[in-house]
Design a protein around this motif. Structure first.
Motif, PDB file in Angstrom:
ATOM      1  N   GLY A 418      -2.859   5.047  -7.593  1.00  0.00           N
ATOM      2  CA  GLY A 418      -3.321   6.088  -8.501  1.00  0.00           C
ATOM      3  C   GLY A 418      -2.754   7.461  -8.199  1.00  0.00           C
ATOM      4  O   GLY A 418      -2.542   8.284  -9.098  1.00  0.00           O
ATOM      5  N   TRP A 563      -7.650   0.960  -6.620  1.00  0.00           N
ATOM      6  CA  TRP A 563      -6.365   1.303  -7.211  1.00  0.00           C
ATOM      7  C   TRP A 563      -6.102   2.809  -7.217  1.00  0.00           C
ATOM      8  O   TRP A 563      -5.105   3.258  -7.788  1.00  0.00           O
ATOM      9  N   SER A 564      -6.986   3.556  -6.614  1.00  0.00           N
ATOM     10  CA  SER A 564      -6.788   5.010  -6.576  1.00  0.00           C
ATOM     11  C   SER A 564      -5.808   5.437  -5.498  1.00  0.00           C
ATOM     12  O   SER A 564      -5.276   6.536  -5.518  1.00  0.00           O
TER      13      SER A 564
END
Length: 596
Positions: A418, A563-564
């Motif tokens: 991300g 997913w960051s």
């Protein structure tokens, strides 16, 4: 609410939108200037656009030393020649201490340019027979107005040295062809139009003065005047192709037509035979008149033979009416100045004034000092680059840049997930700023994007990405220590900022040193590297950091989504930091170890 700690800015943390708005305004303003100026693409160098590059090596001539002043004078004269061929965006610049590079873009007769740039310039003093603004829309200055221009002032000269400036083209622009023709005919017959003492043979007349040819008949003068008048009437000095041809093939002992620029207005002239050769100017210098109101002026000293000739011609010109009391200073067929005279100037000393700036006075003094190039030059190299080859090089450079950028993006996505959004947005902003600024620098400082400059831009992709990585890793380190994202973003910034500034300073210093000590195309690499390094600092401070502050308030990043790129678990974070309170009770004082 507790006040922020000393040394930390509350506004920087709570109002990142201001920084983002500021850089957005800067981008819009620069892009608007780019589109308004019409320069929507960077100016390409000769190796990308195609053309001819000529490298000349200087050698001392006529006792002149190879120094900065002489090299700058040679560059100025060569630049006049190349531009006189109708060349647009040609470059003439010094390279090191004794080389000059002439870059001529495609679409030019490179052979003719090659012959022009290194040959000896010719400077003559010719009497003016007629003059007027060239072109239908050309304005005419007031006959009493002072005039000055870069290399084309219209001053006055007198023996006393106490001059007042006057327009060099006080002939009425509305004069009819008949009156002009009569002026030319009368000028050819009059004593004010002597045959040149600087004739092709280079020998003066026995008396040392200029006089009309005894064999010249009225009919011959009339025919010659008619030919000149036809050339004069057809000449339009606002057109580069006509300026390039006017007066270039004239022999010193023959009259000619010529062009000259005064106050950004082109004038056309009919000039008599050369009366004084430029080589007979012993010395010319720009001085400031501290005693009077003349300001900057040019003082000339002639040789003994030149002093006699100049005294004779100025004595004859002083008897005439405007414009036939003027003499044109002609360099390479172009009038660079046309002073009028009020009386004979004897003694070998003369002054030219006309509300000069210091630069204008020095420019004219240099031209007078060096009627020819101050140095001799020999060709070192002549390189021809076709447009097709330049296009192939540009395509290859852009392809290499695209591949490098793609690899960086793939790495960012794979490793930072991300956070790669922040990095790619920052790279995009940096690319936009770089493109717009390069487009504006083309017409502003003649910056040309050559192949080494493209390489510098490609290298800058890695330098810019490195700054983001430093900041991201500092944030991840803070999360590993057990801190949440918002305090981690703010605590990581001072440490990352210090590292980024030191790293960019080293890169900029290397680029600056490379730019100073190198010449030619390598300077394009250094300039681009330095420019992108400065932009890296601007983007990180005004875009990357504020954007990261805003995203830290979003749940996707703040909660450490997997997913960051900031998932505490995947980063191996410690348990959250907590303050522990001492137990309450009577055991507030020292405790005996034995009792414990």
């Amino acid at each position: 609410m507790a006040a922020p700690k000393k040394g930390r800015s509350a506004s920087a943390q709570s109002k990142p939108g201001r920084s983002l708005a500021l850089i957005l305004i800067a981008i819009v303003a620069l892009a608007g200037g780019m589109f308004a100026s019409g320069n929507t693409t960077p100016r390409l160098g000769i190796d990308l656009a195609g053309g001819t590059s000529i490298t000349l090596k200087a050698k001392a001539d006529q006792g002149s030393a190879i120094n900065k002043a002489n090299m700058d004078t040679a560059v100025d004269i060569m630049n006049r020649r190349v531009n006189g061929l109708g060349v647009s965006e040609a470059e003439v610049q010094t390279q090191g201490n004794d080389h000059i590079i002439v870059n001529i873009p495609k679409g030019t007769n490179s052979k003719e340019a090659q012959q022009q740039v290194g040959t000896t310039a010719k400077l003559y003093f010719r009497p003016v027979l007629a003059s007027e603004p060239s072109g239908a829309a050309a304005p005419s200055p007031s006959p009493s107005a002072s005039s000055s221009g870069s290399g084309s002032p219209s001053p006055s000269s007198s023996a006393s040295g106490n001059q007042k400036a006057s327009s060099s083209s006080s002939a009425s622009p509305t004069a009819t062809a008949t009156s002009q023709g009569r002026a030319v005919t009368d000028g050819l017959k009059a004593d004010a139009t002597p045959s040149s003492s600087g004739s092709p043979s280079g020998s003066p007349s026995p008396s040392g003065s200029s006089s009309p040819s005894p064999s010249a008949s009225s009919s011959g003068a009339g025919a010659e005047a008619g030919k000149l008048q036809a050339q004069y009437a057809a000449l339009n000095c606002t057109k580069p192709d006509q300026r390039a041809k006017a007066g270039t093939n004239a022999k010193p002992g023959e009259p000619t037509v010529a062009c000259g620029e005064i106050n950004k207005v082109w004038y056309k002239y009919v000039l008599g035979p050369a009366a004084v050769d430029g080589t007979e100017v012993k010395k010319a210098q720009a001085v400031f008149d501290t005693q009077g109101a003349s300001g900057w002026q040019v003082q000339m000293t002639f040789t003994s033979s030149g002093s006699k000739k100049f005294g004779d011609i100025t004595g004859q010109l002083a008897k005439n009416q405007t414009p036939q009391n003027e003499f044109g200073i002609v360099l390479d067929g172009q009038v660079v100045s046309s002073p009028f005279v009020q009386n004979a100037i004897t003694g070998g000393q003369a002054e030219i004034s006309g509300r000069f700036t210091q630069q204008e006075a020095q420019s004219l003094a240099n031209m007078l000092s060096y009627g020819a190039l101050p140095l001799s030059f020999k060709e070192d190299t002549v390189t021809t680059v076709t447009a097709a080859l330049g296009g192939e090089q540009l395509h290859a450079g852009l392809l290499a840049g695209a591949i490098g950028l793609a690899l960086v993006v793939i790495y960012l996505i794979a490793y930072y997930r991300g956070l790669s959004i922040v990095a790619m947005a920052s790279l995009l902003v940096s690319a936009i700023l770089t493109y717009v600024i390069m487009s504006l620098l083309g017409p502003a400082i003649h910056f040309a994007l050559n192949l080494p400059a493209v390489c510098g831009a490609i290298v800058a992709i890695g330098i810019t990405a490195d700054s983001f990585i430093v900041y991201f890793e500092r944030i991840r380190d803070e999360i590993r220590e057990g801190r949440s994202l918002r305090p981690a973003v703010e605590r990581a910034w001072p440490r990352a900022r210090r590292t980024i500034l030191v790293s960019d300073f080293v890169s900029f210093l290397a680029a600056a040193v490379l730019f100073i000590v190198t010449v030619g195309k390598v300077q394009g690499f250094a300039f681009t590297l330095g420019l992108t390094t400065v932009l890296d600092v601007v983007v990180v401070f005004f875009f990357t950091k504020p954007l990261m502050t805003l995203l830290a308030r979003r749940a996707f990043f703040a909660n450490g989504h997997k997913w960051s790129g900031l998932d505490p678990k995947s980063l191996g974070a410690k348990p959250p930091l907590r303050r522990t309170r001492r137990p309450a009770g009577p055991a507030a004082g020292p405790v005996d170890p034995k009792e414990a």
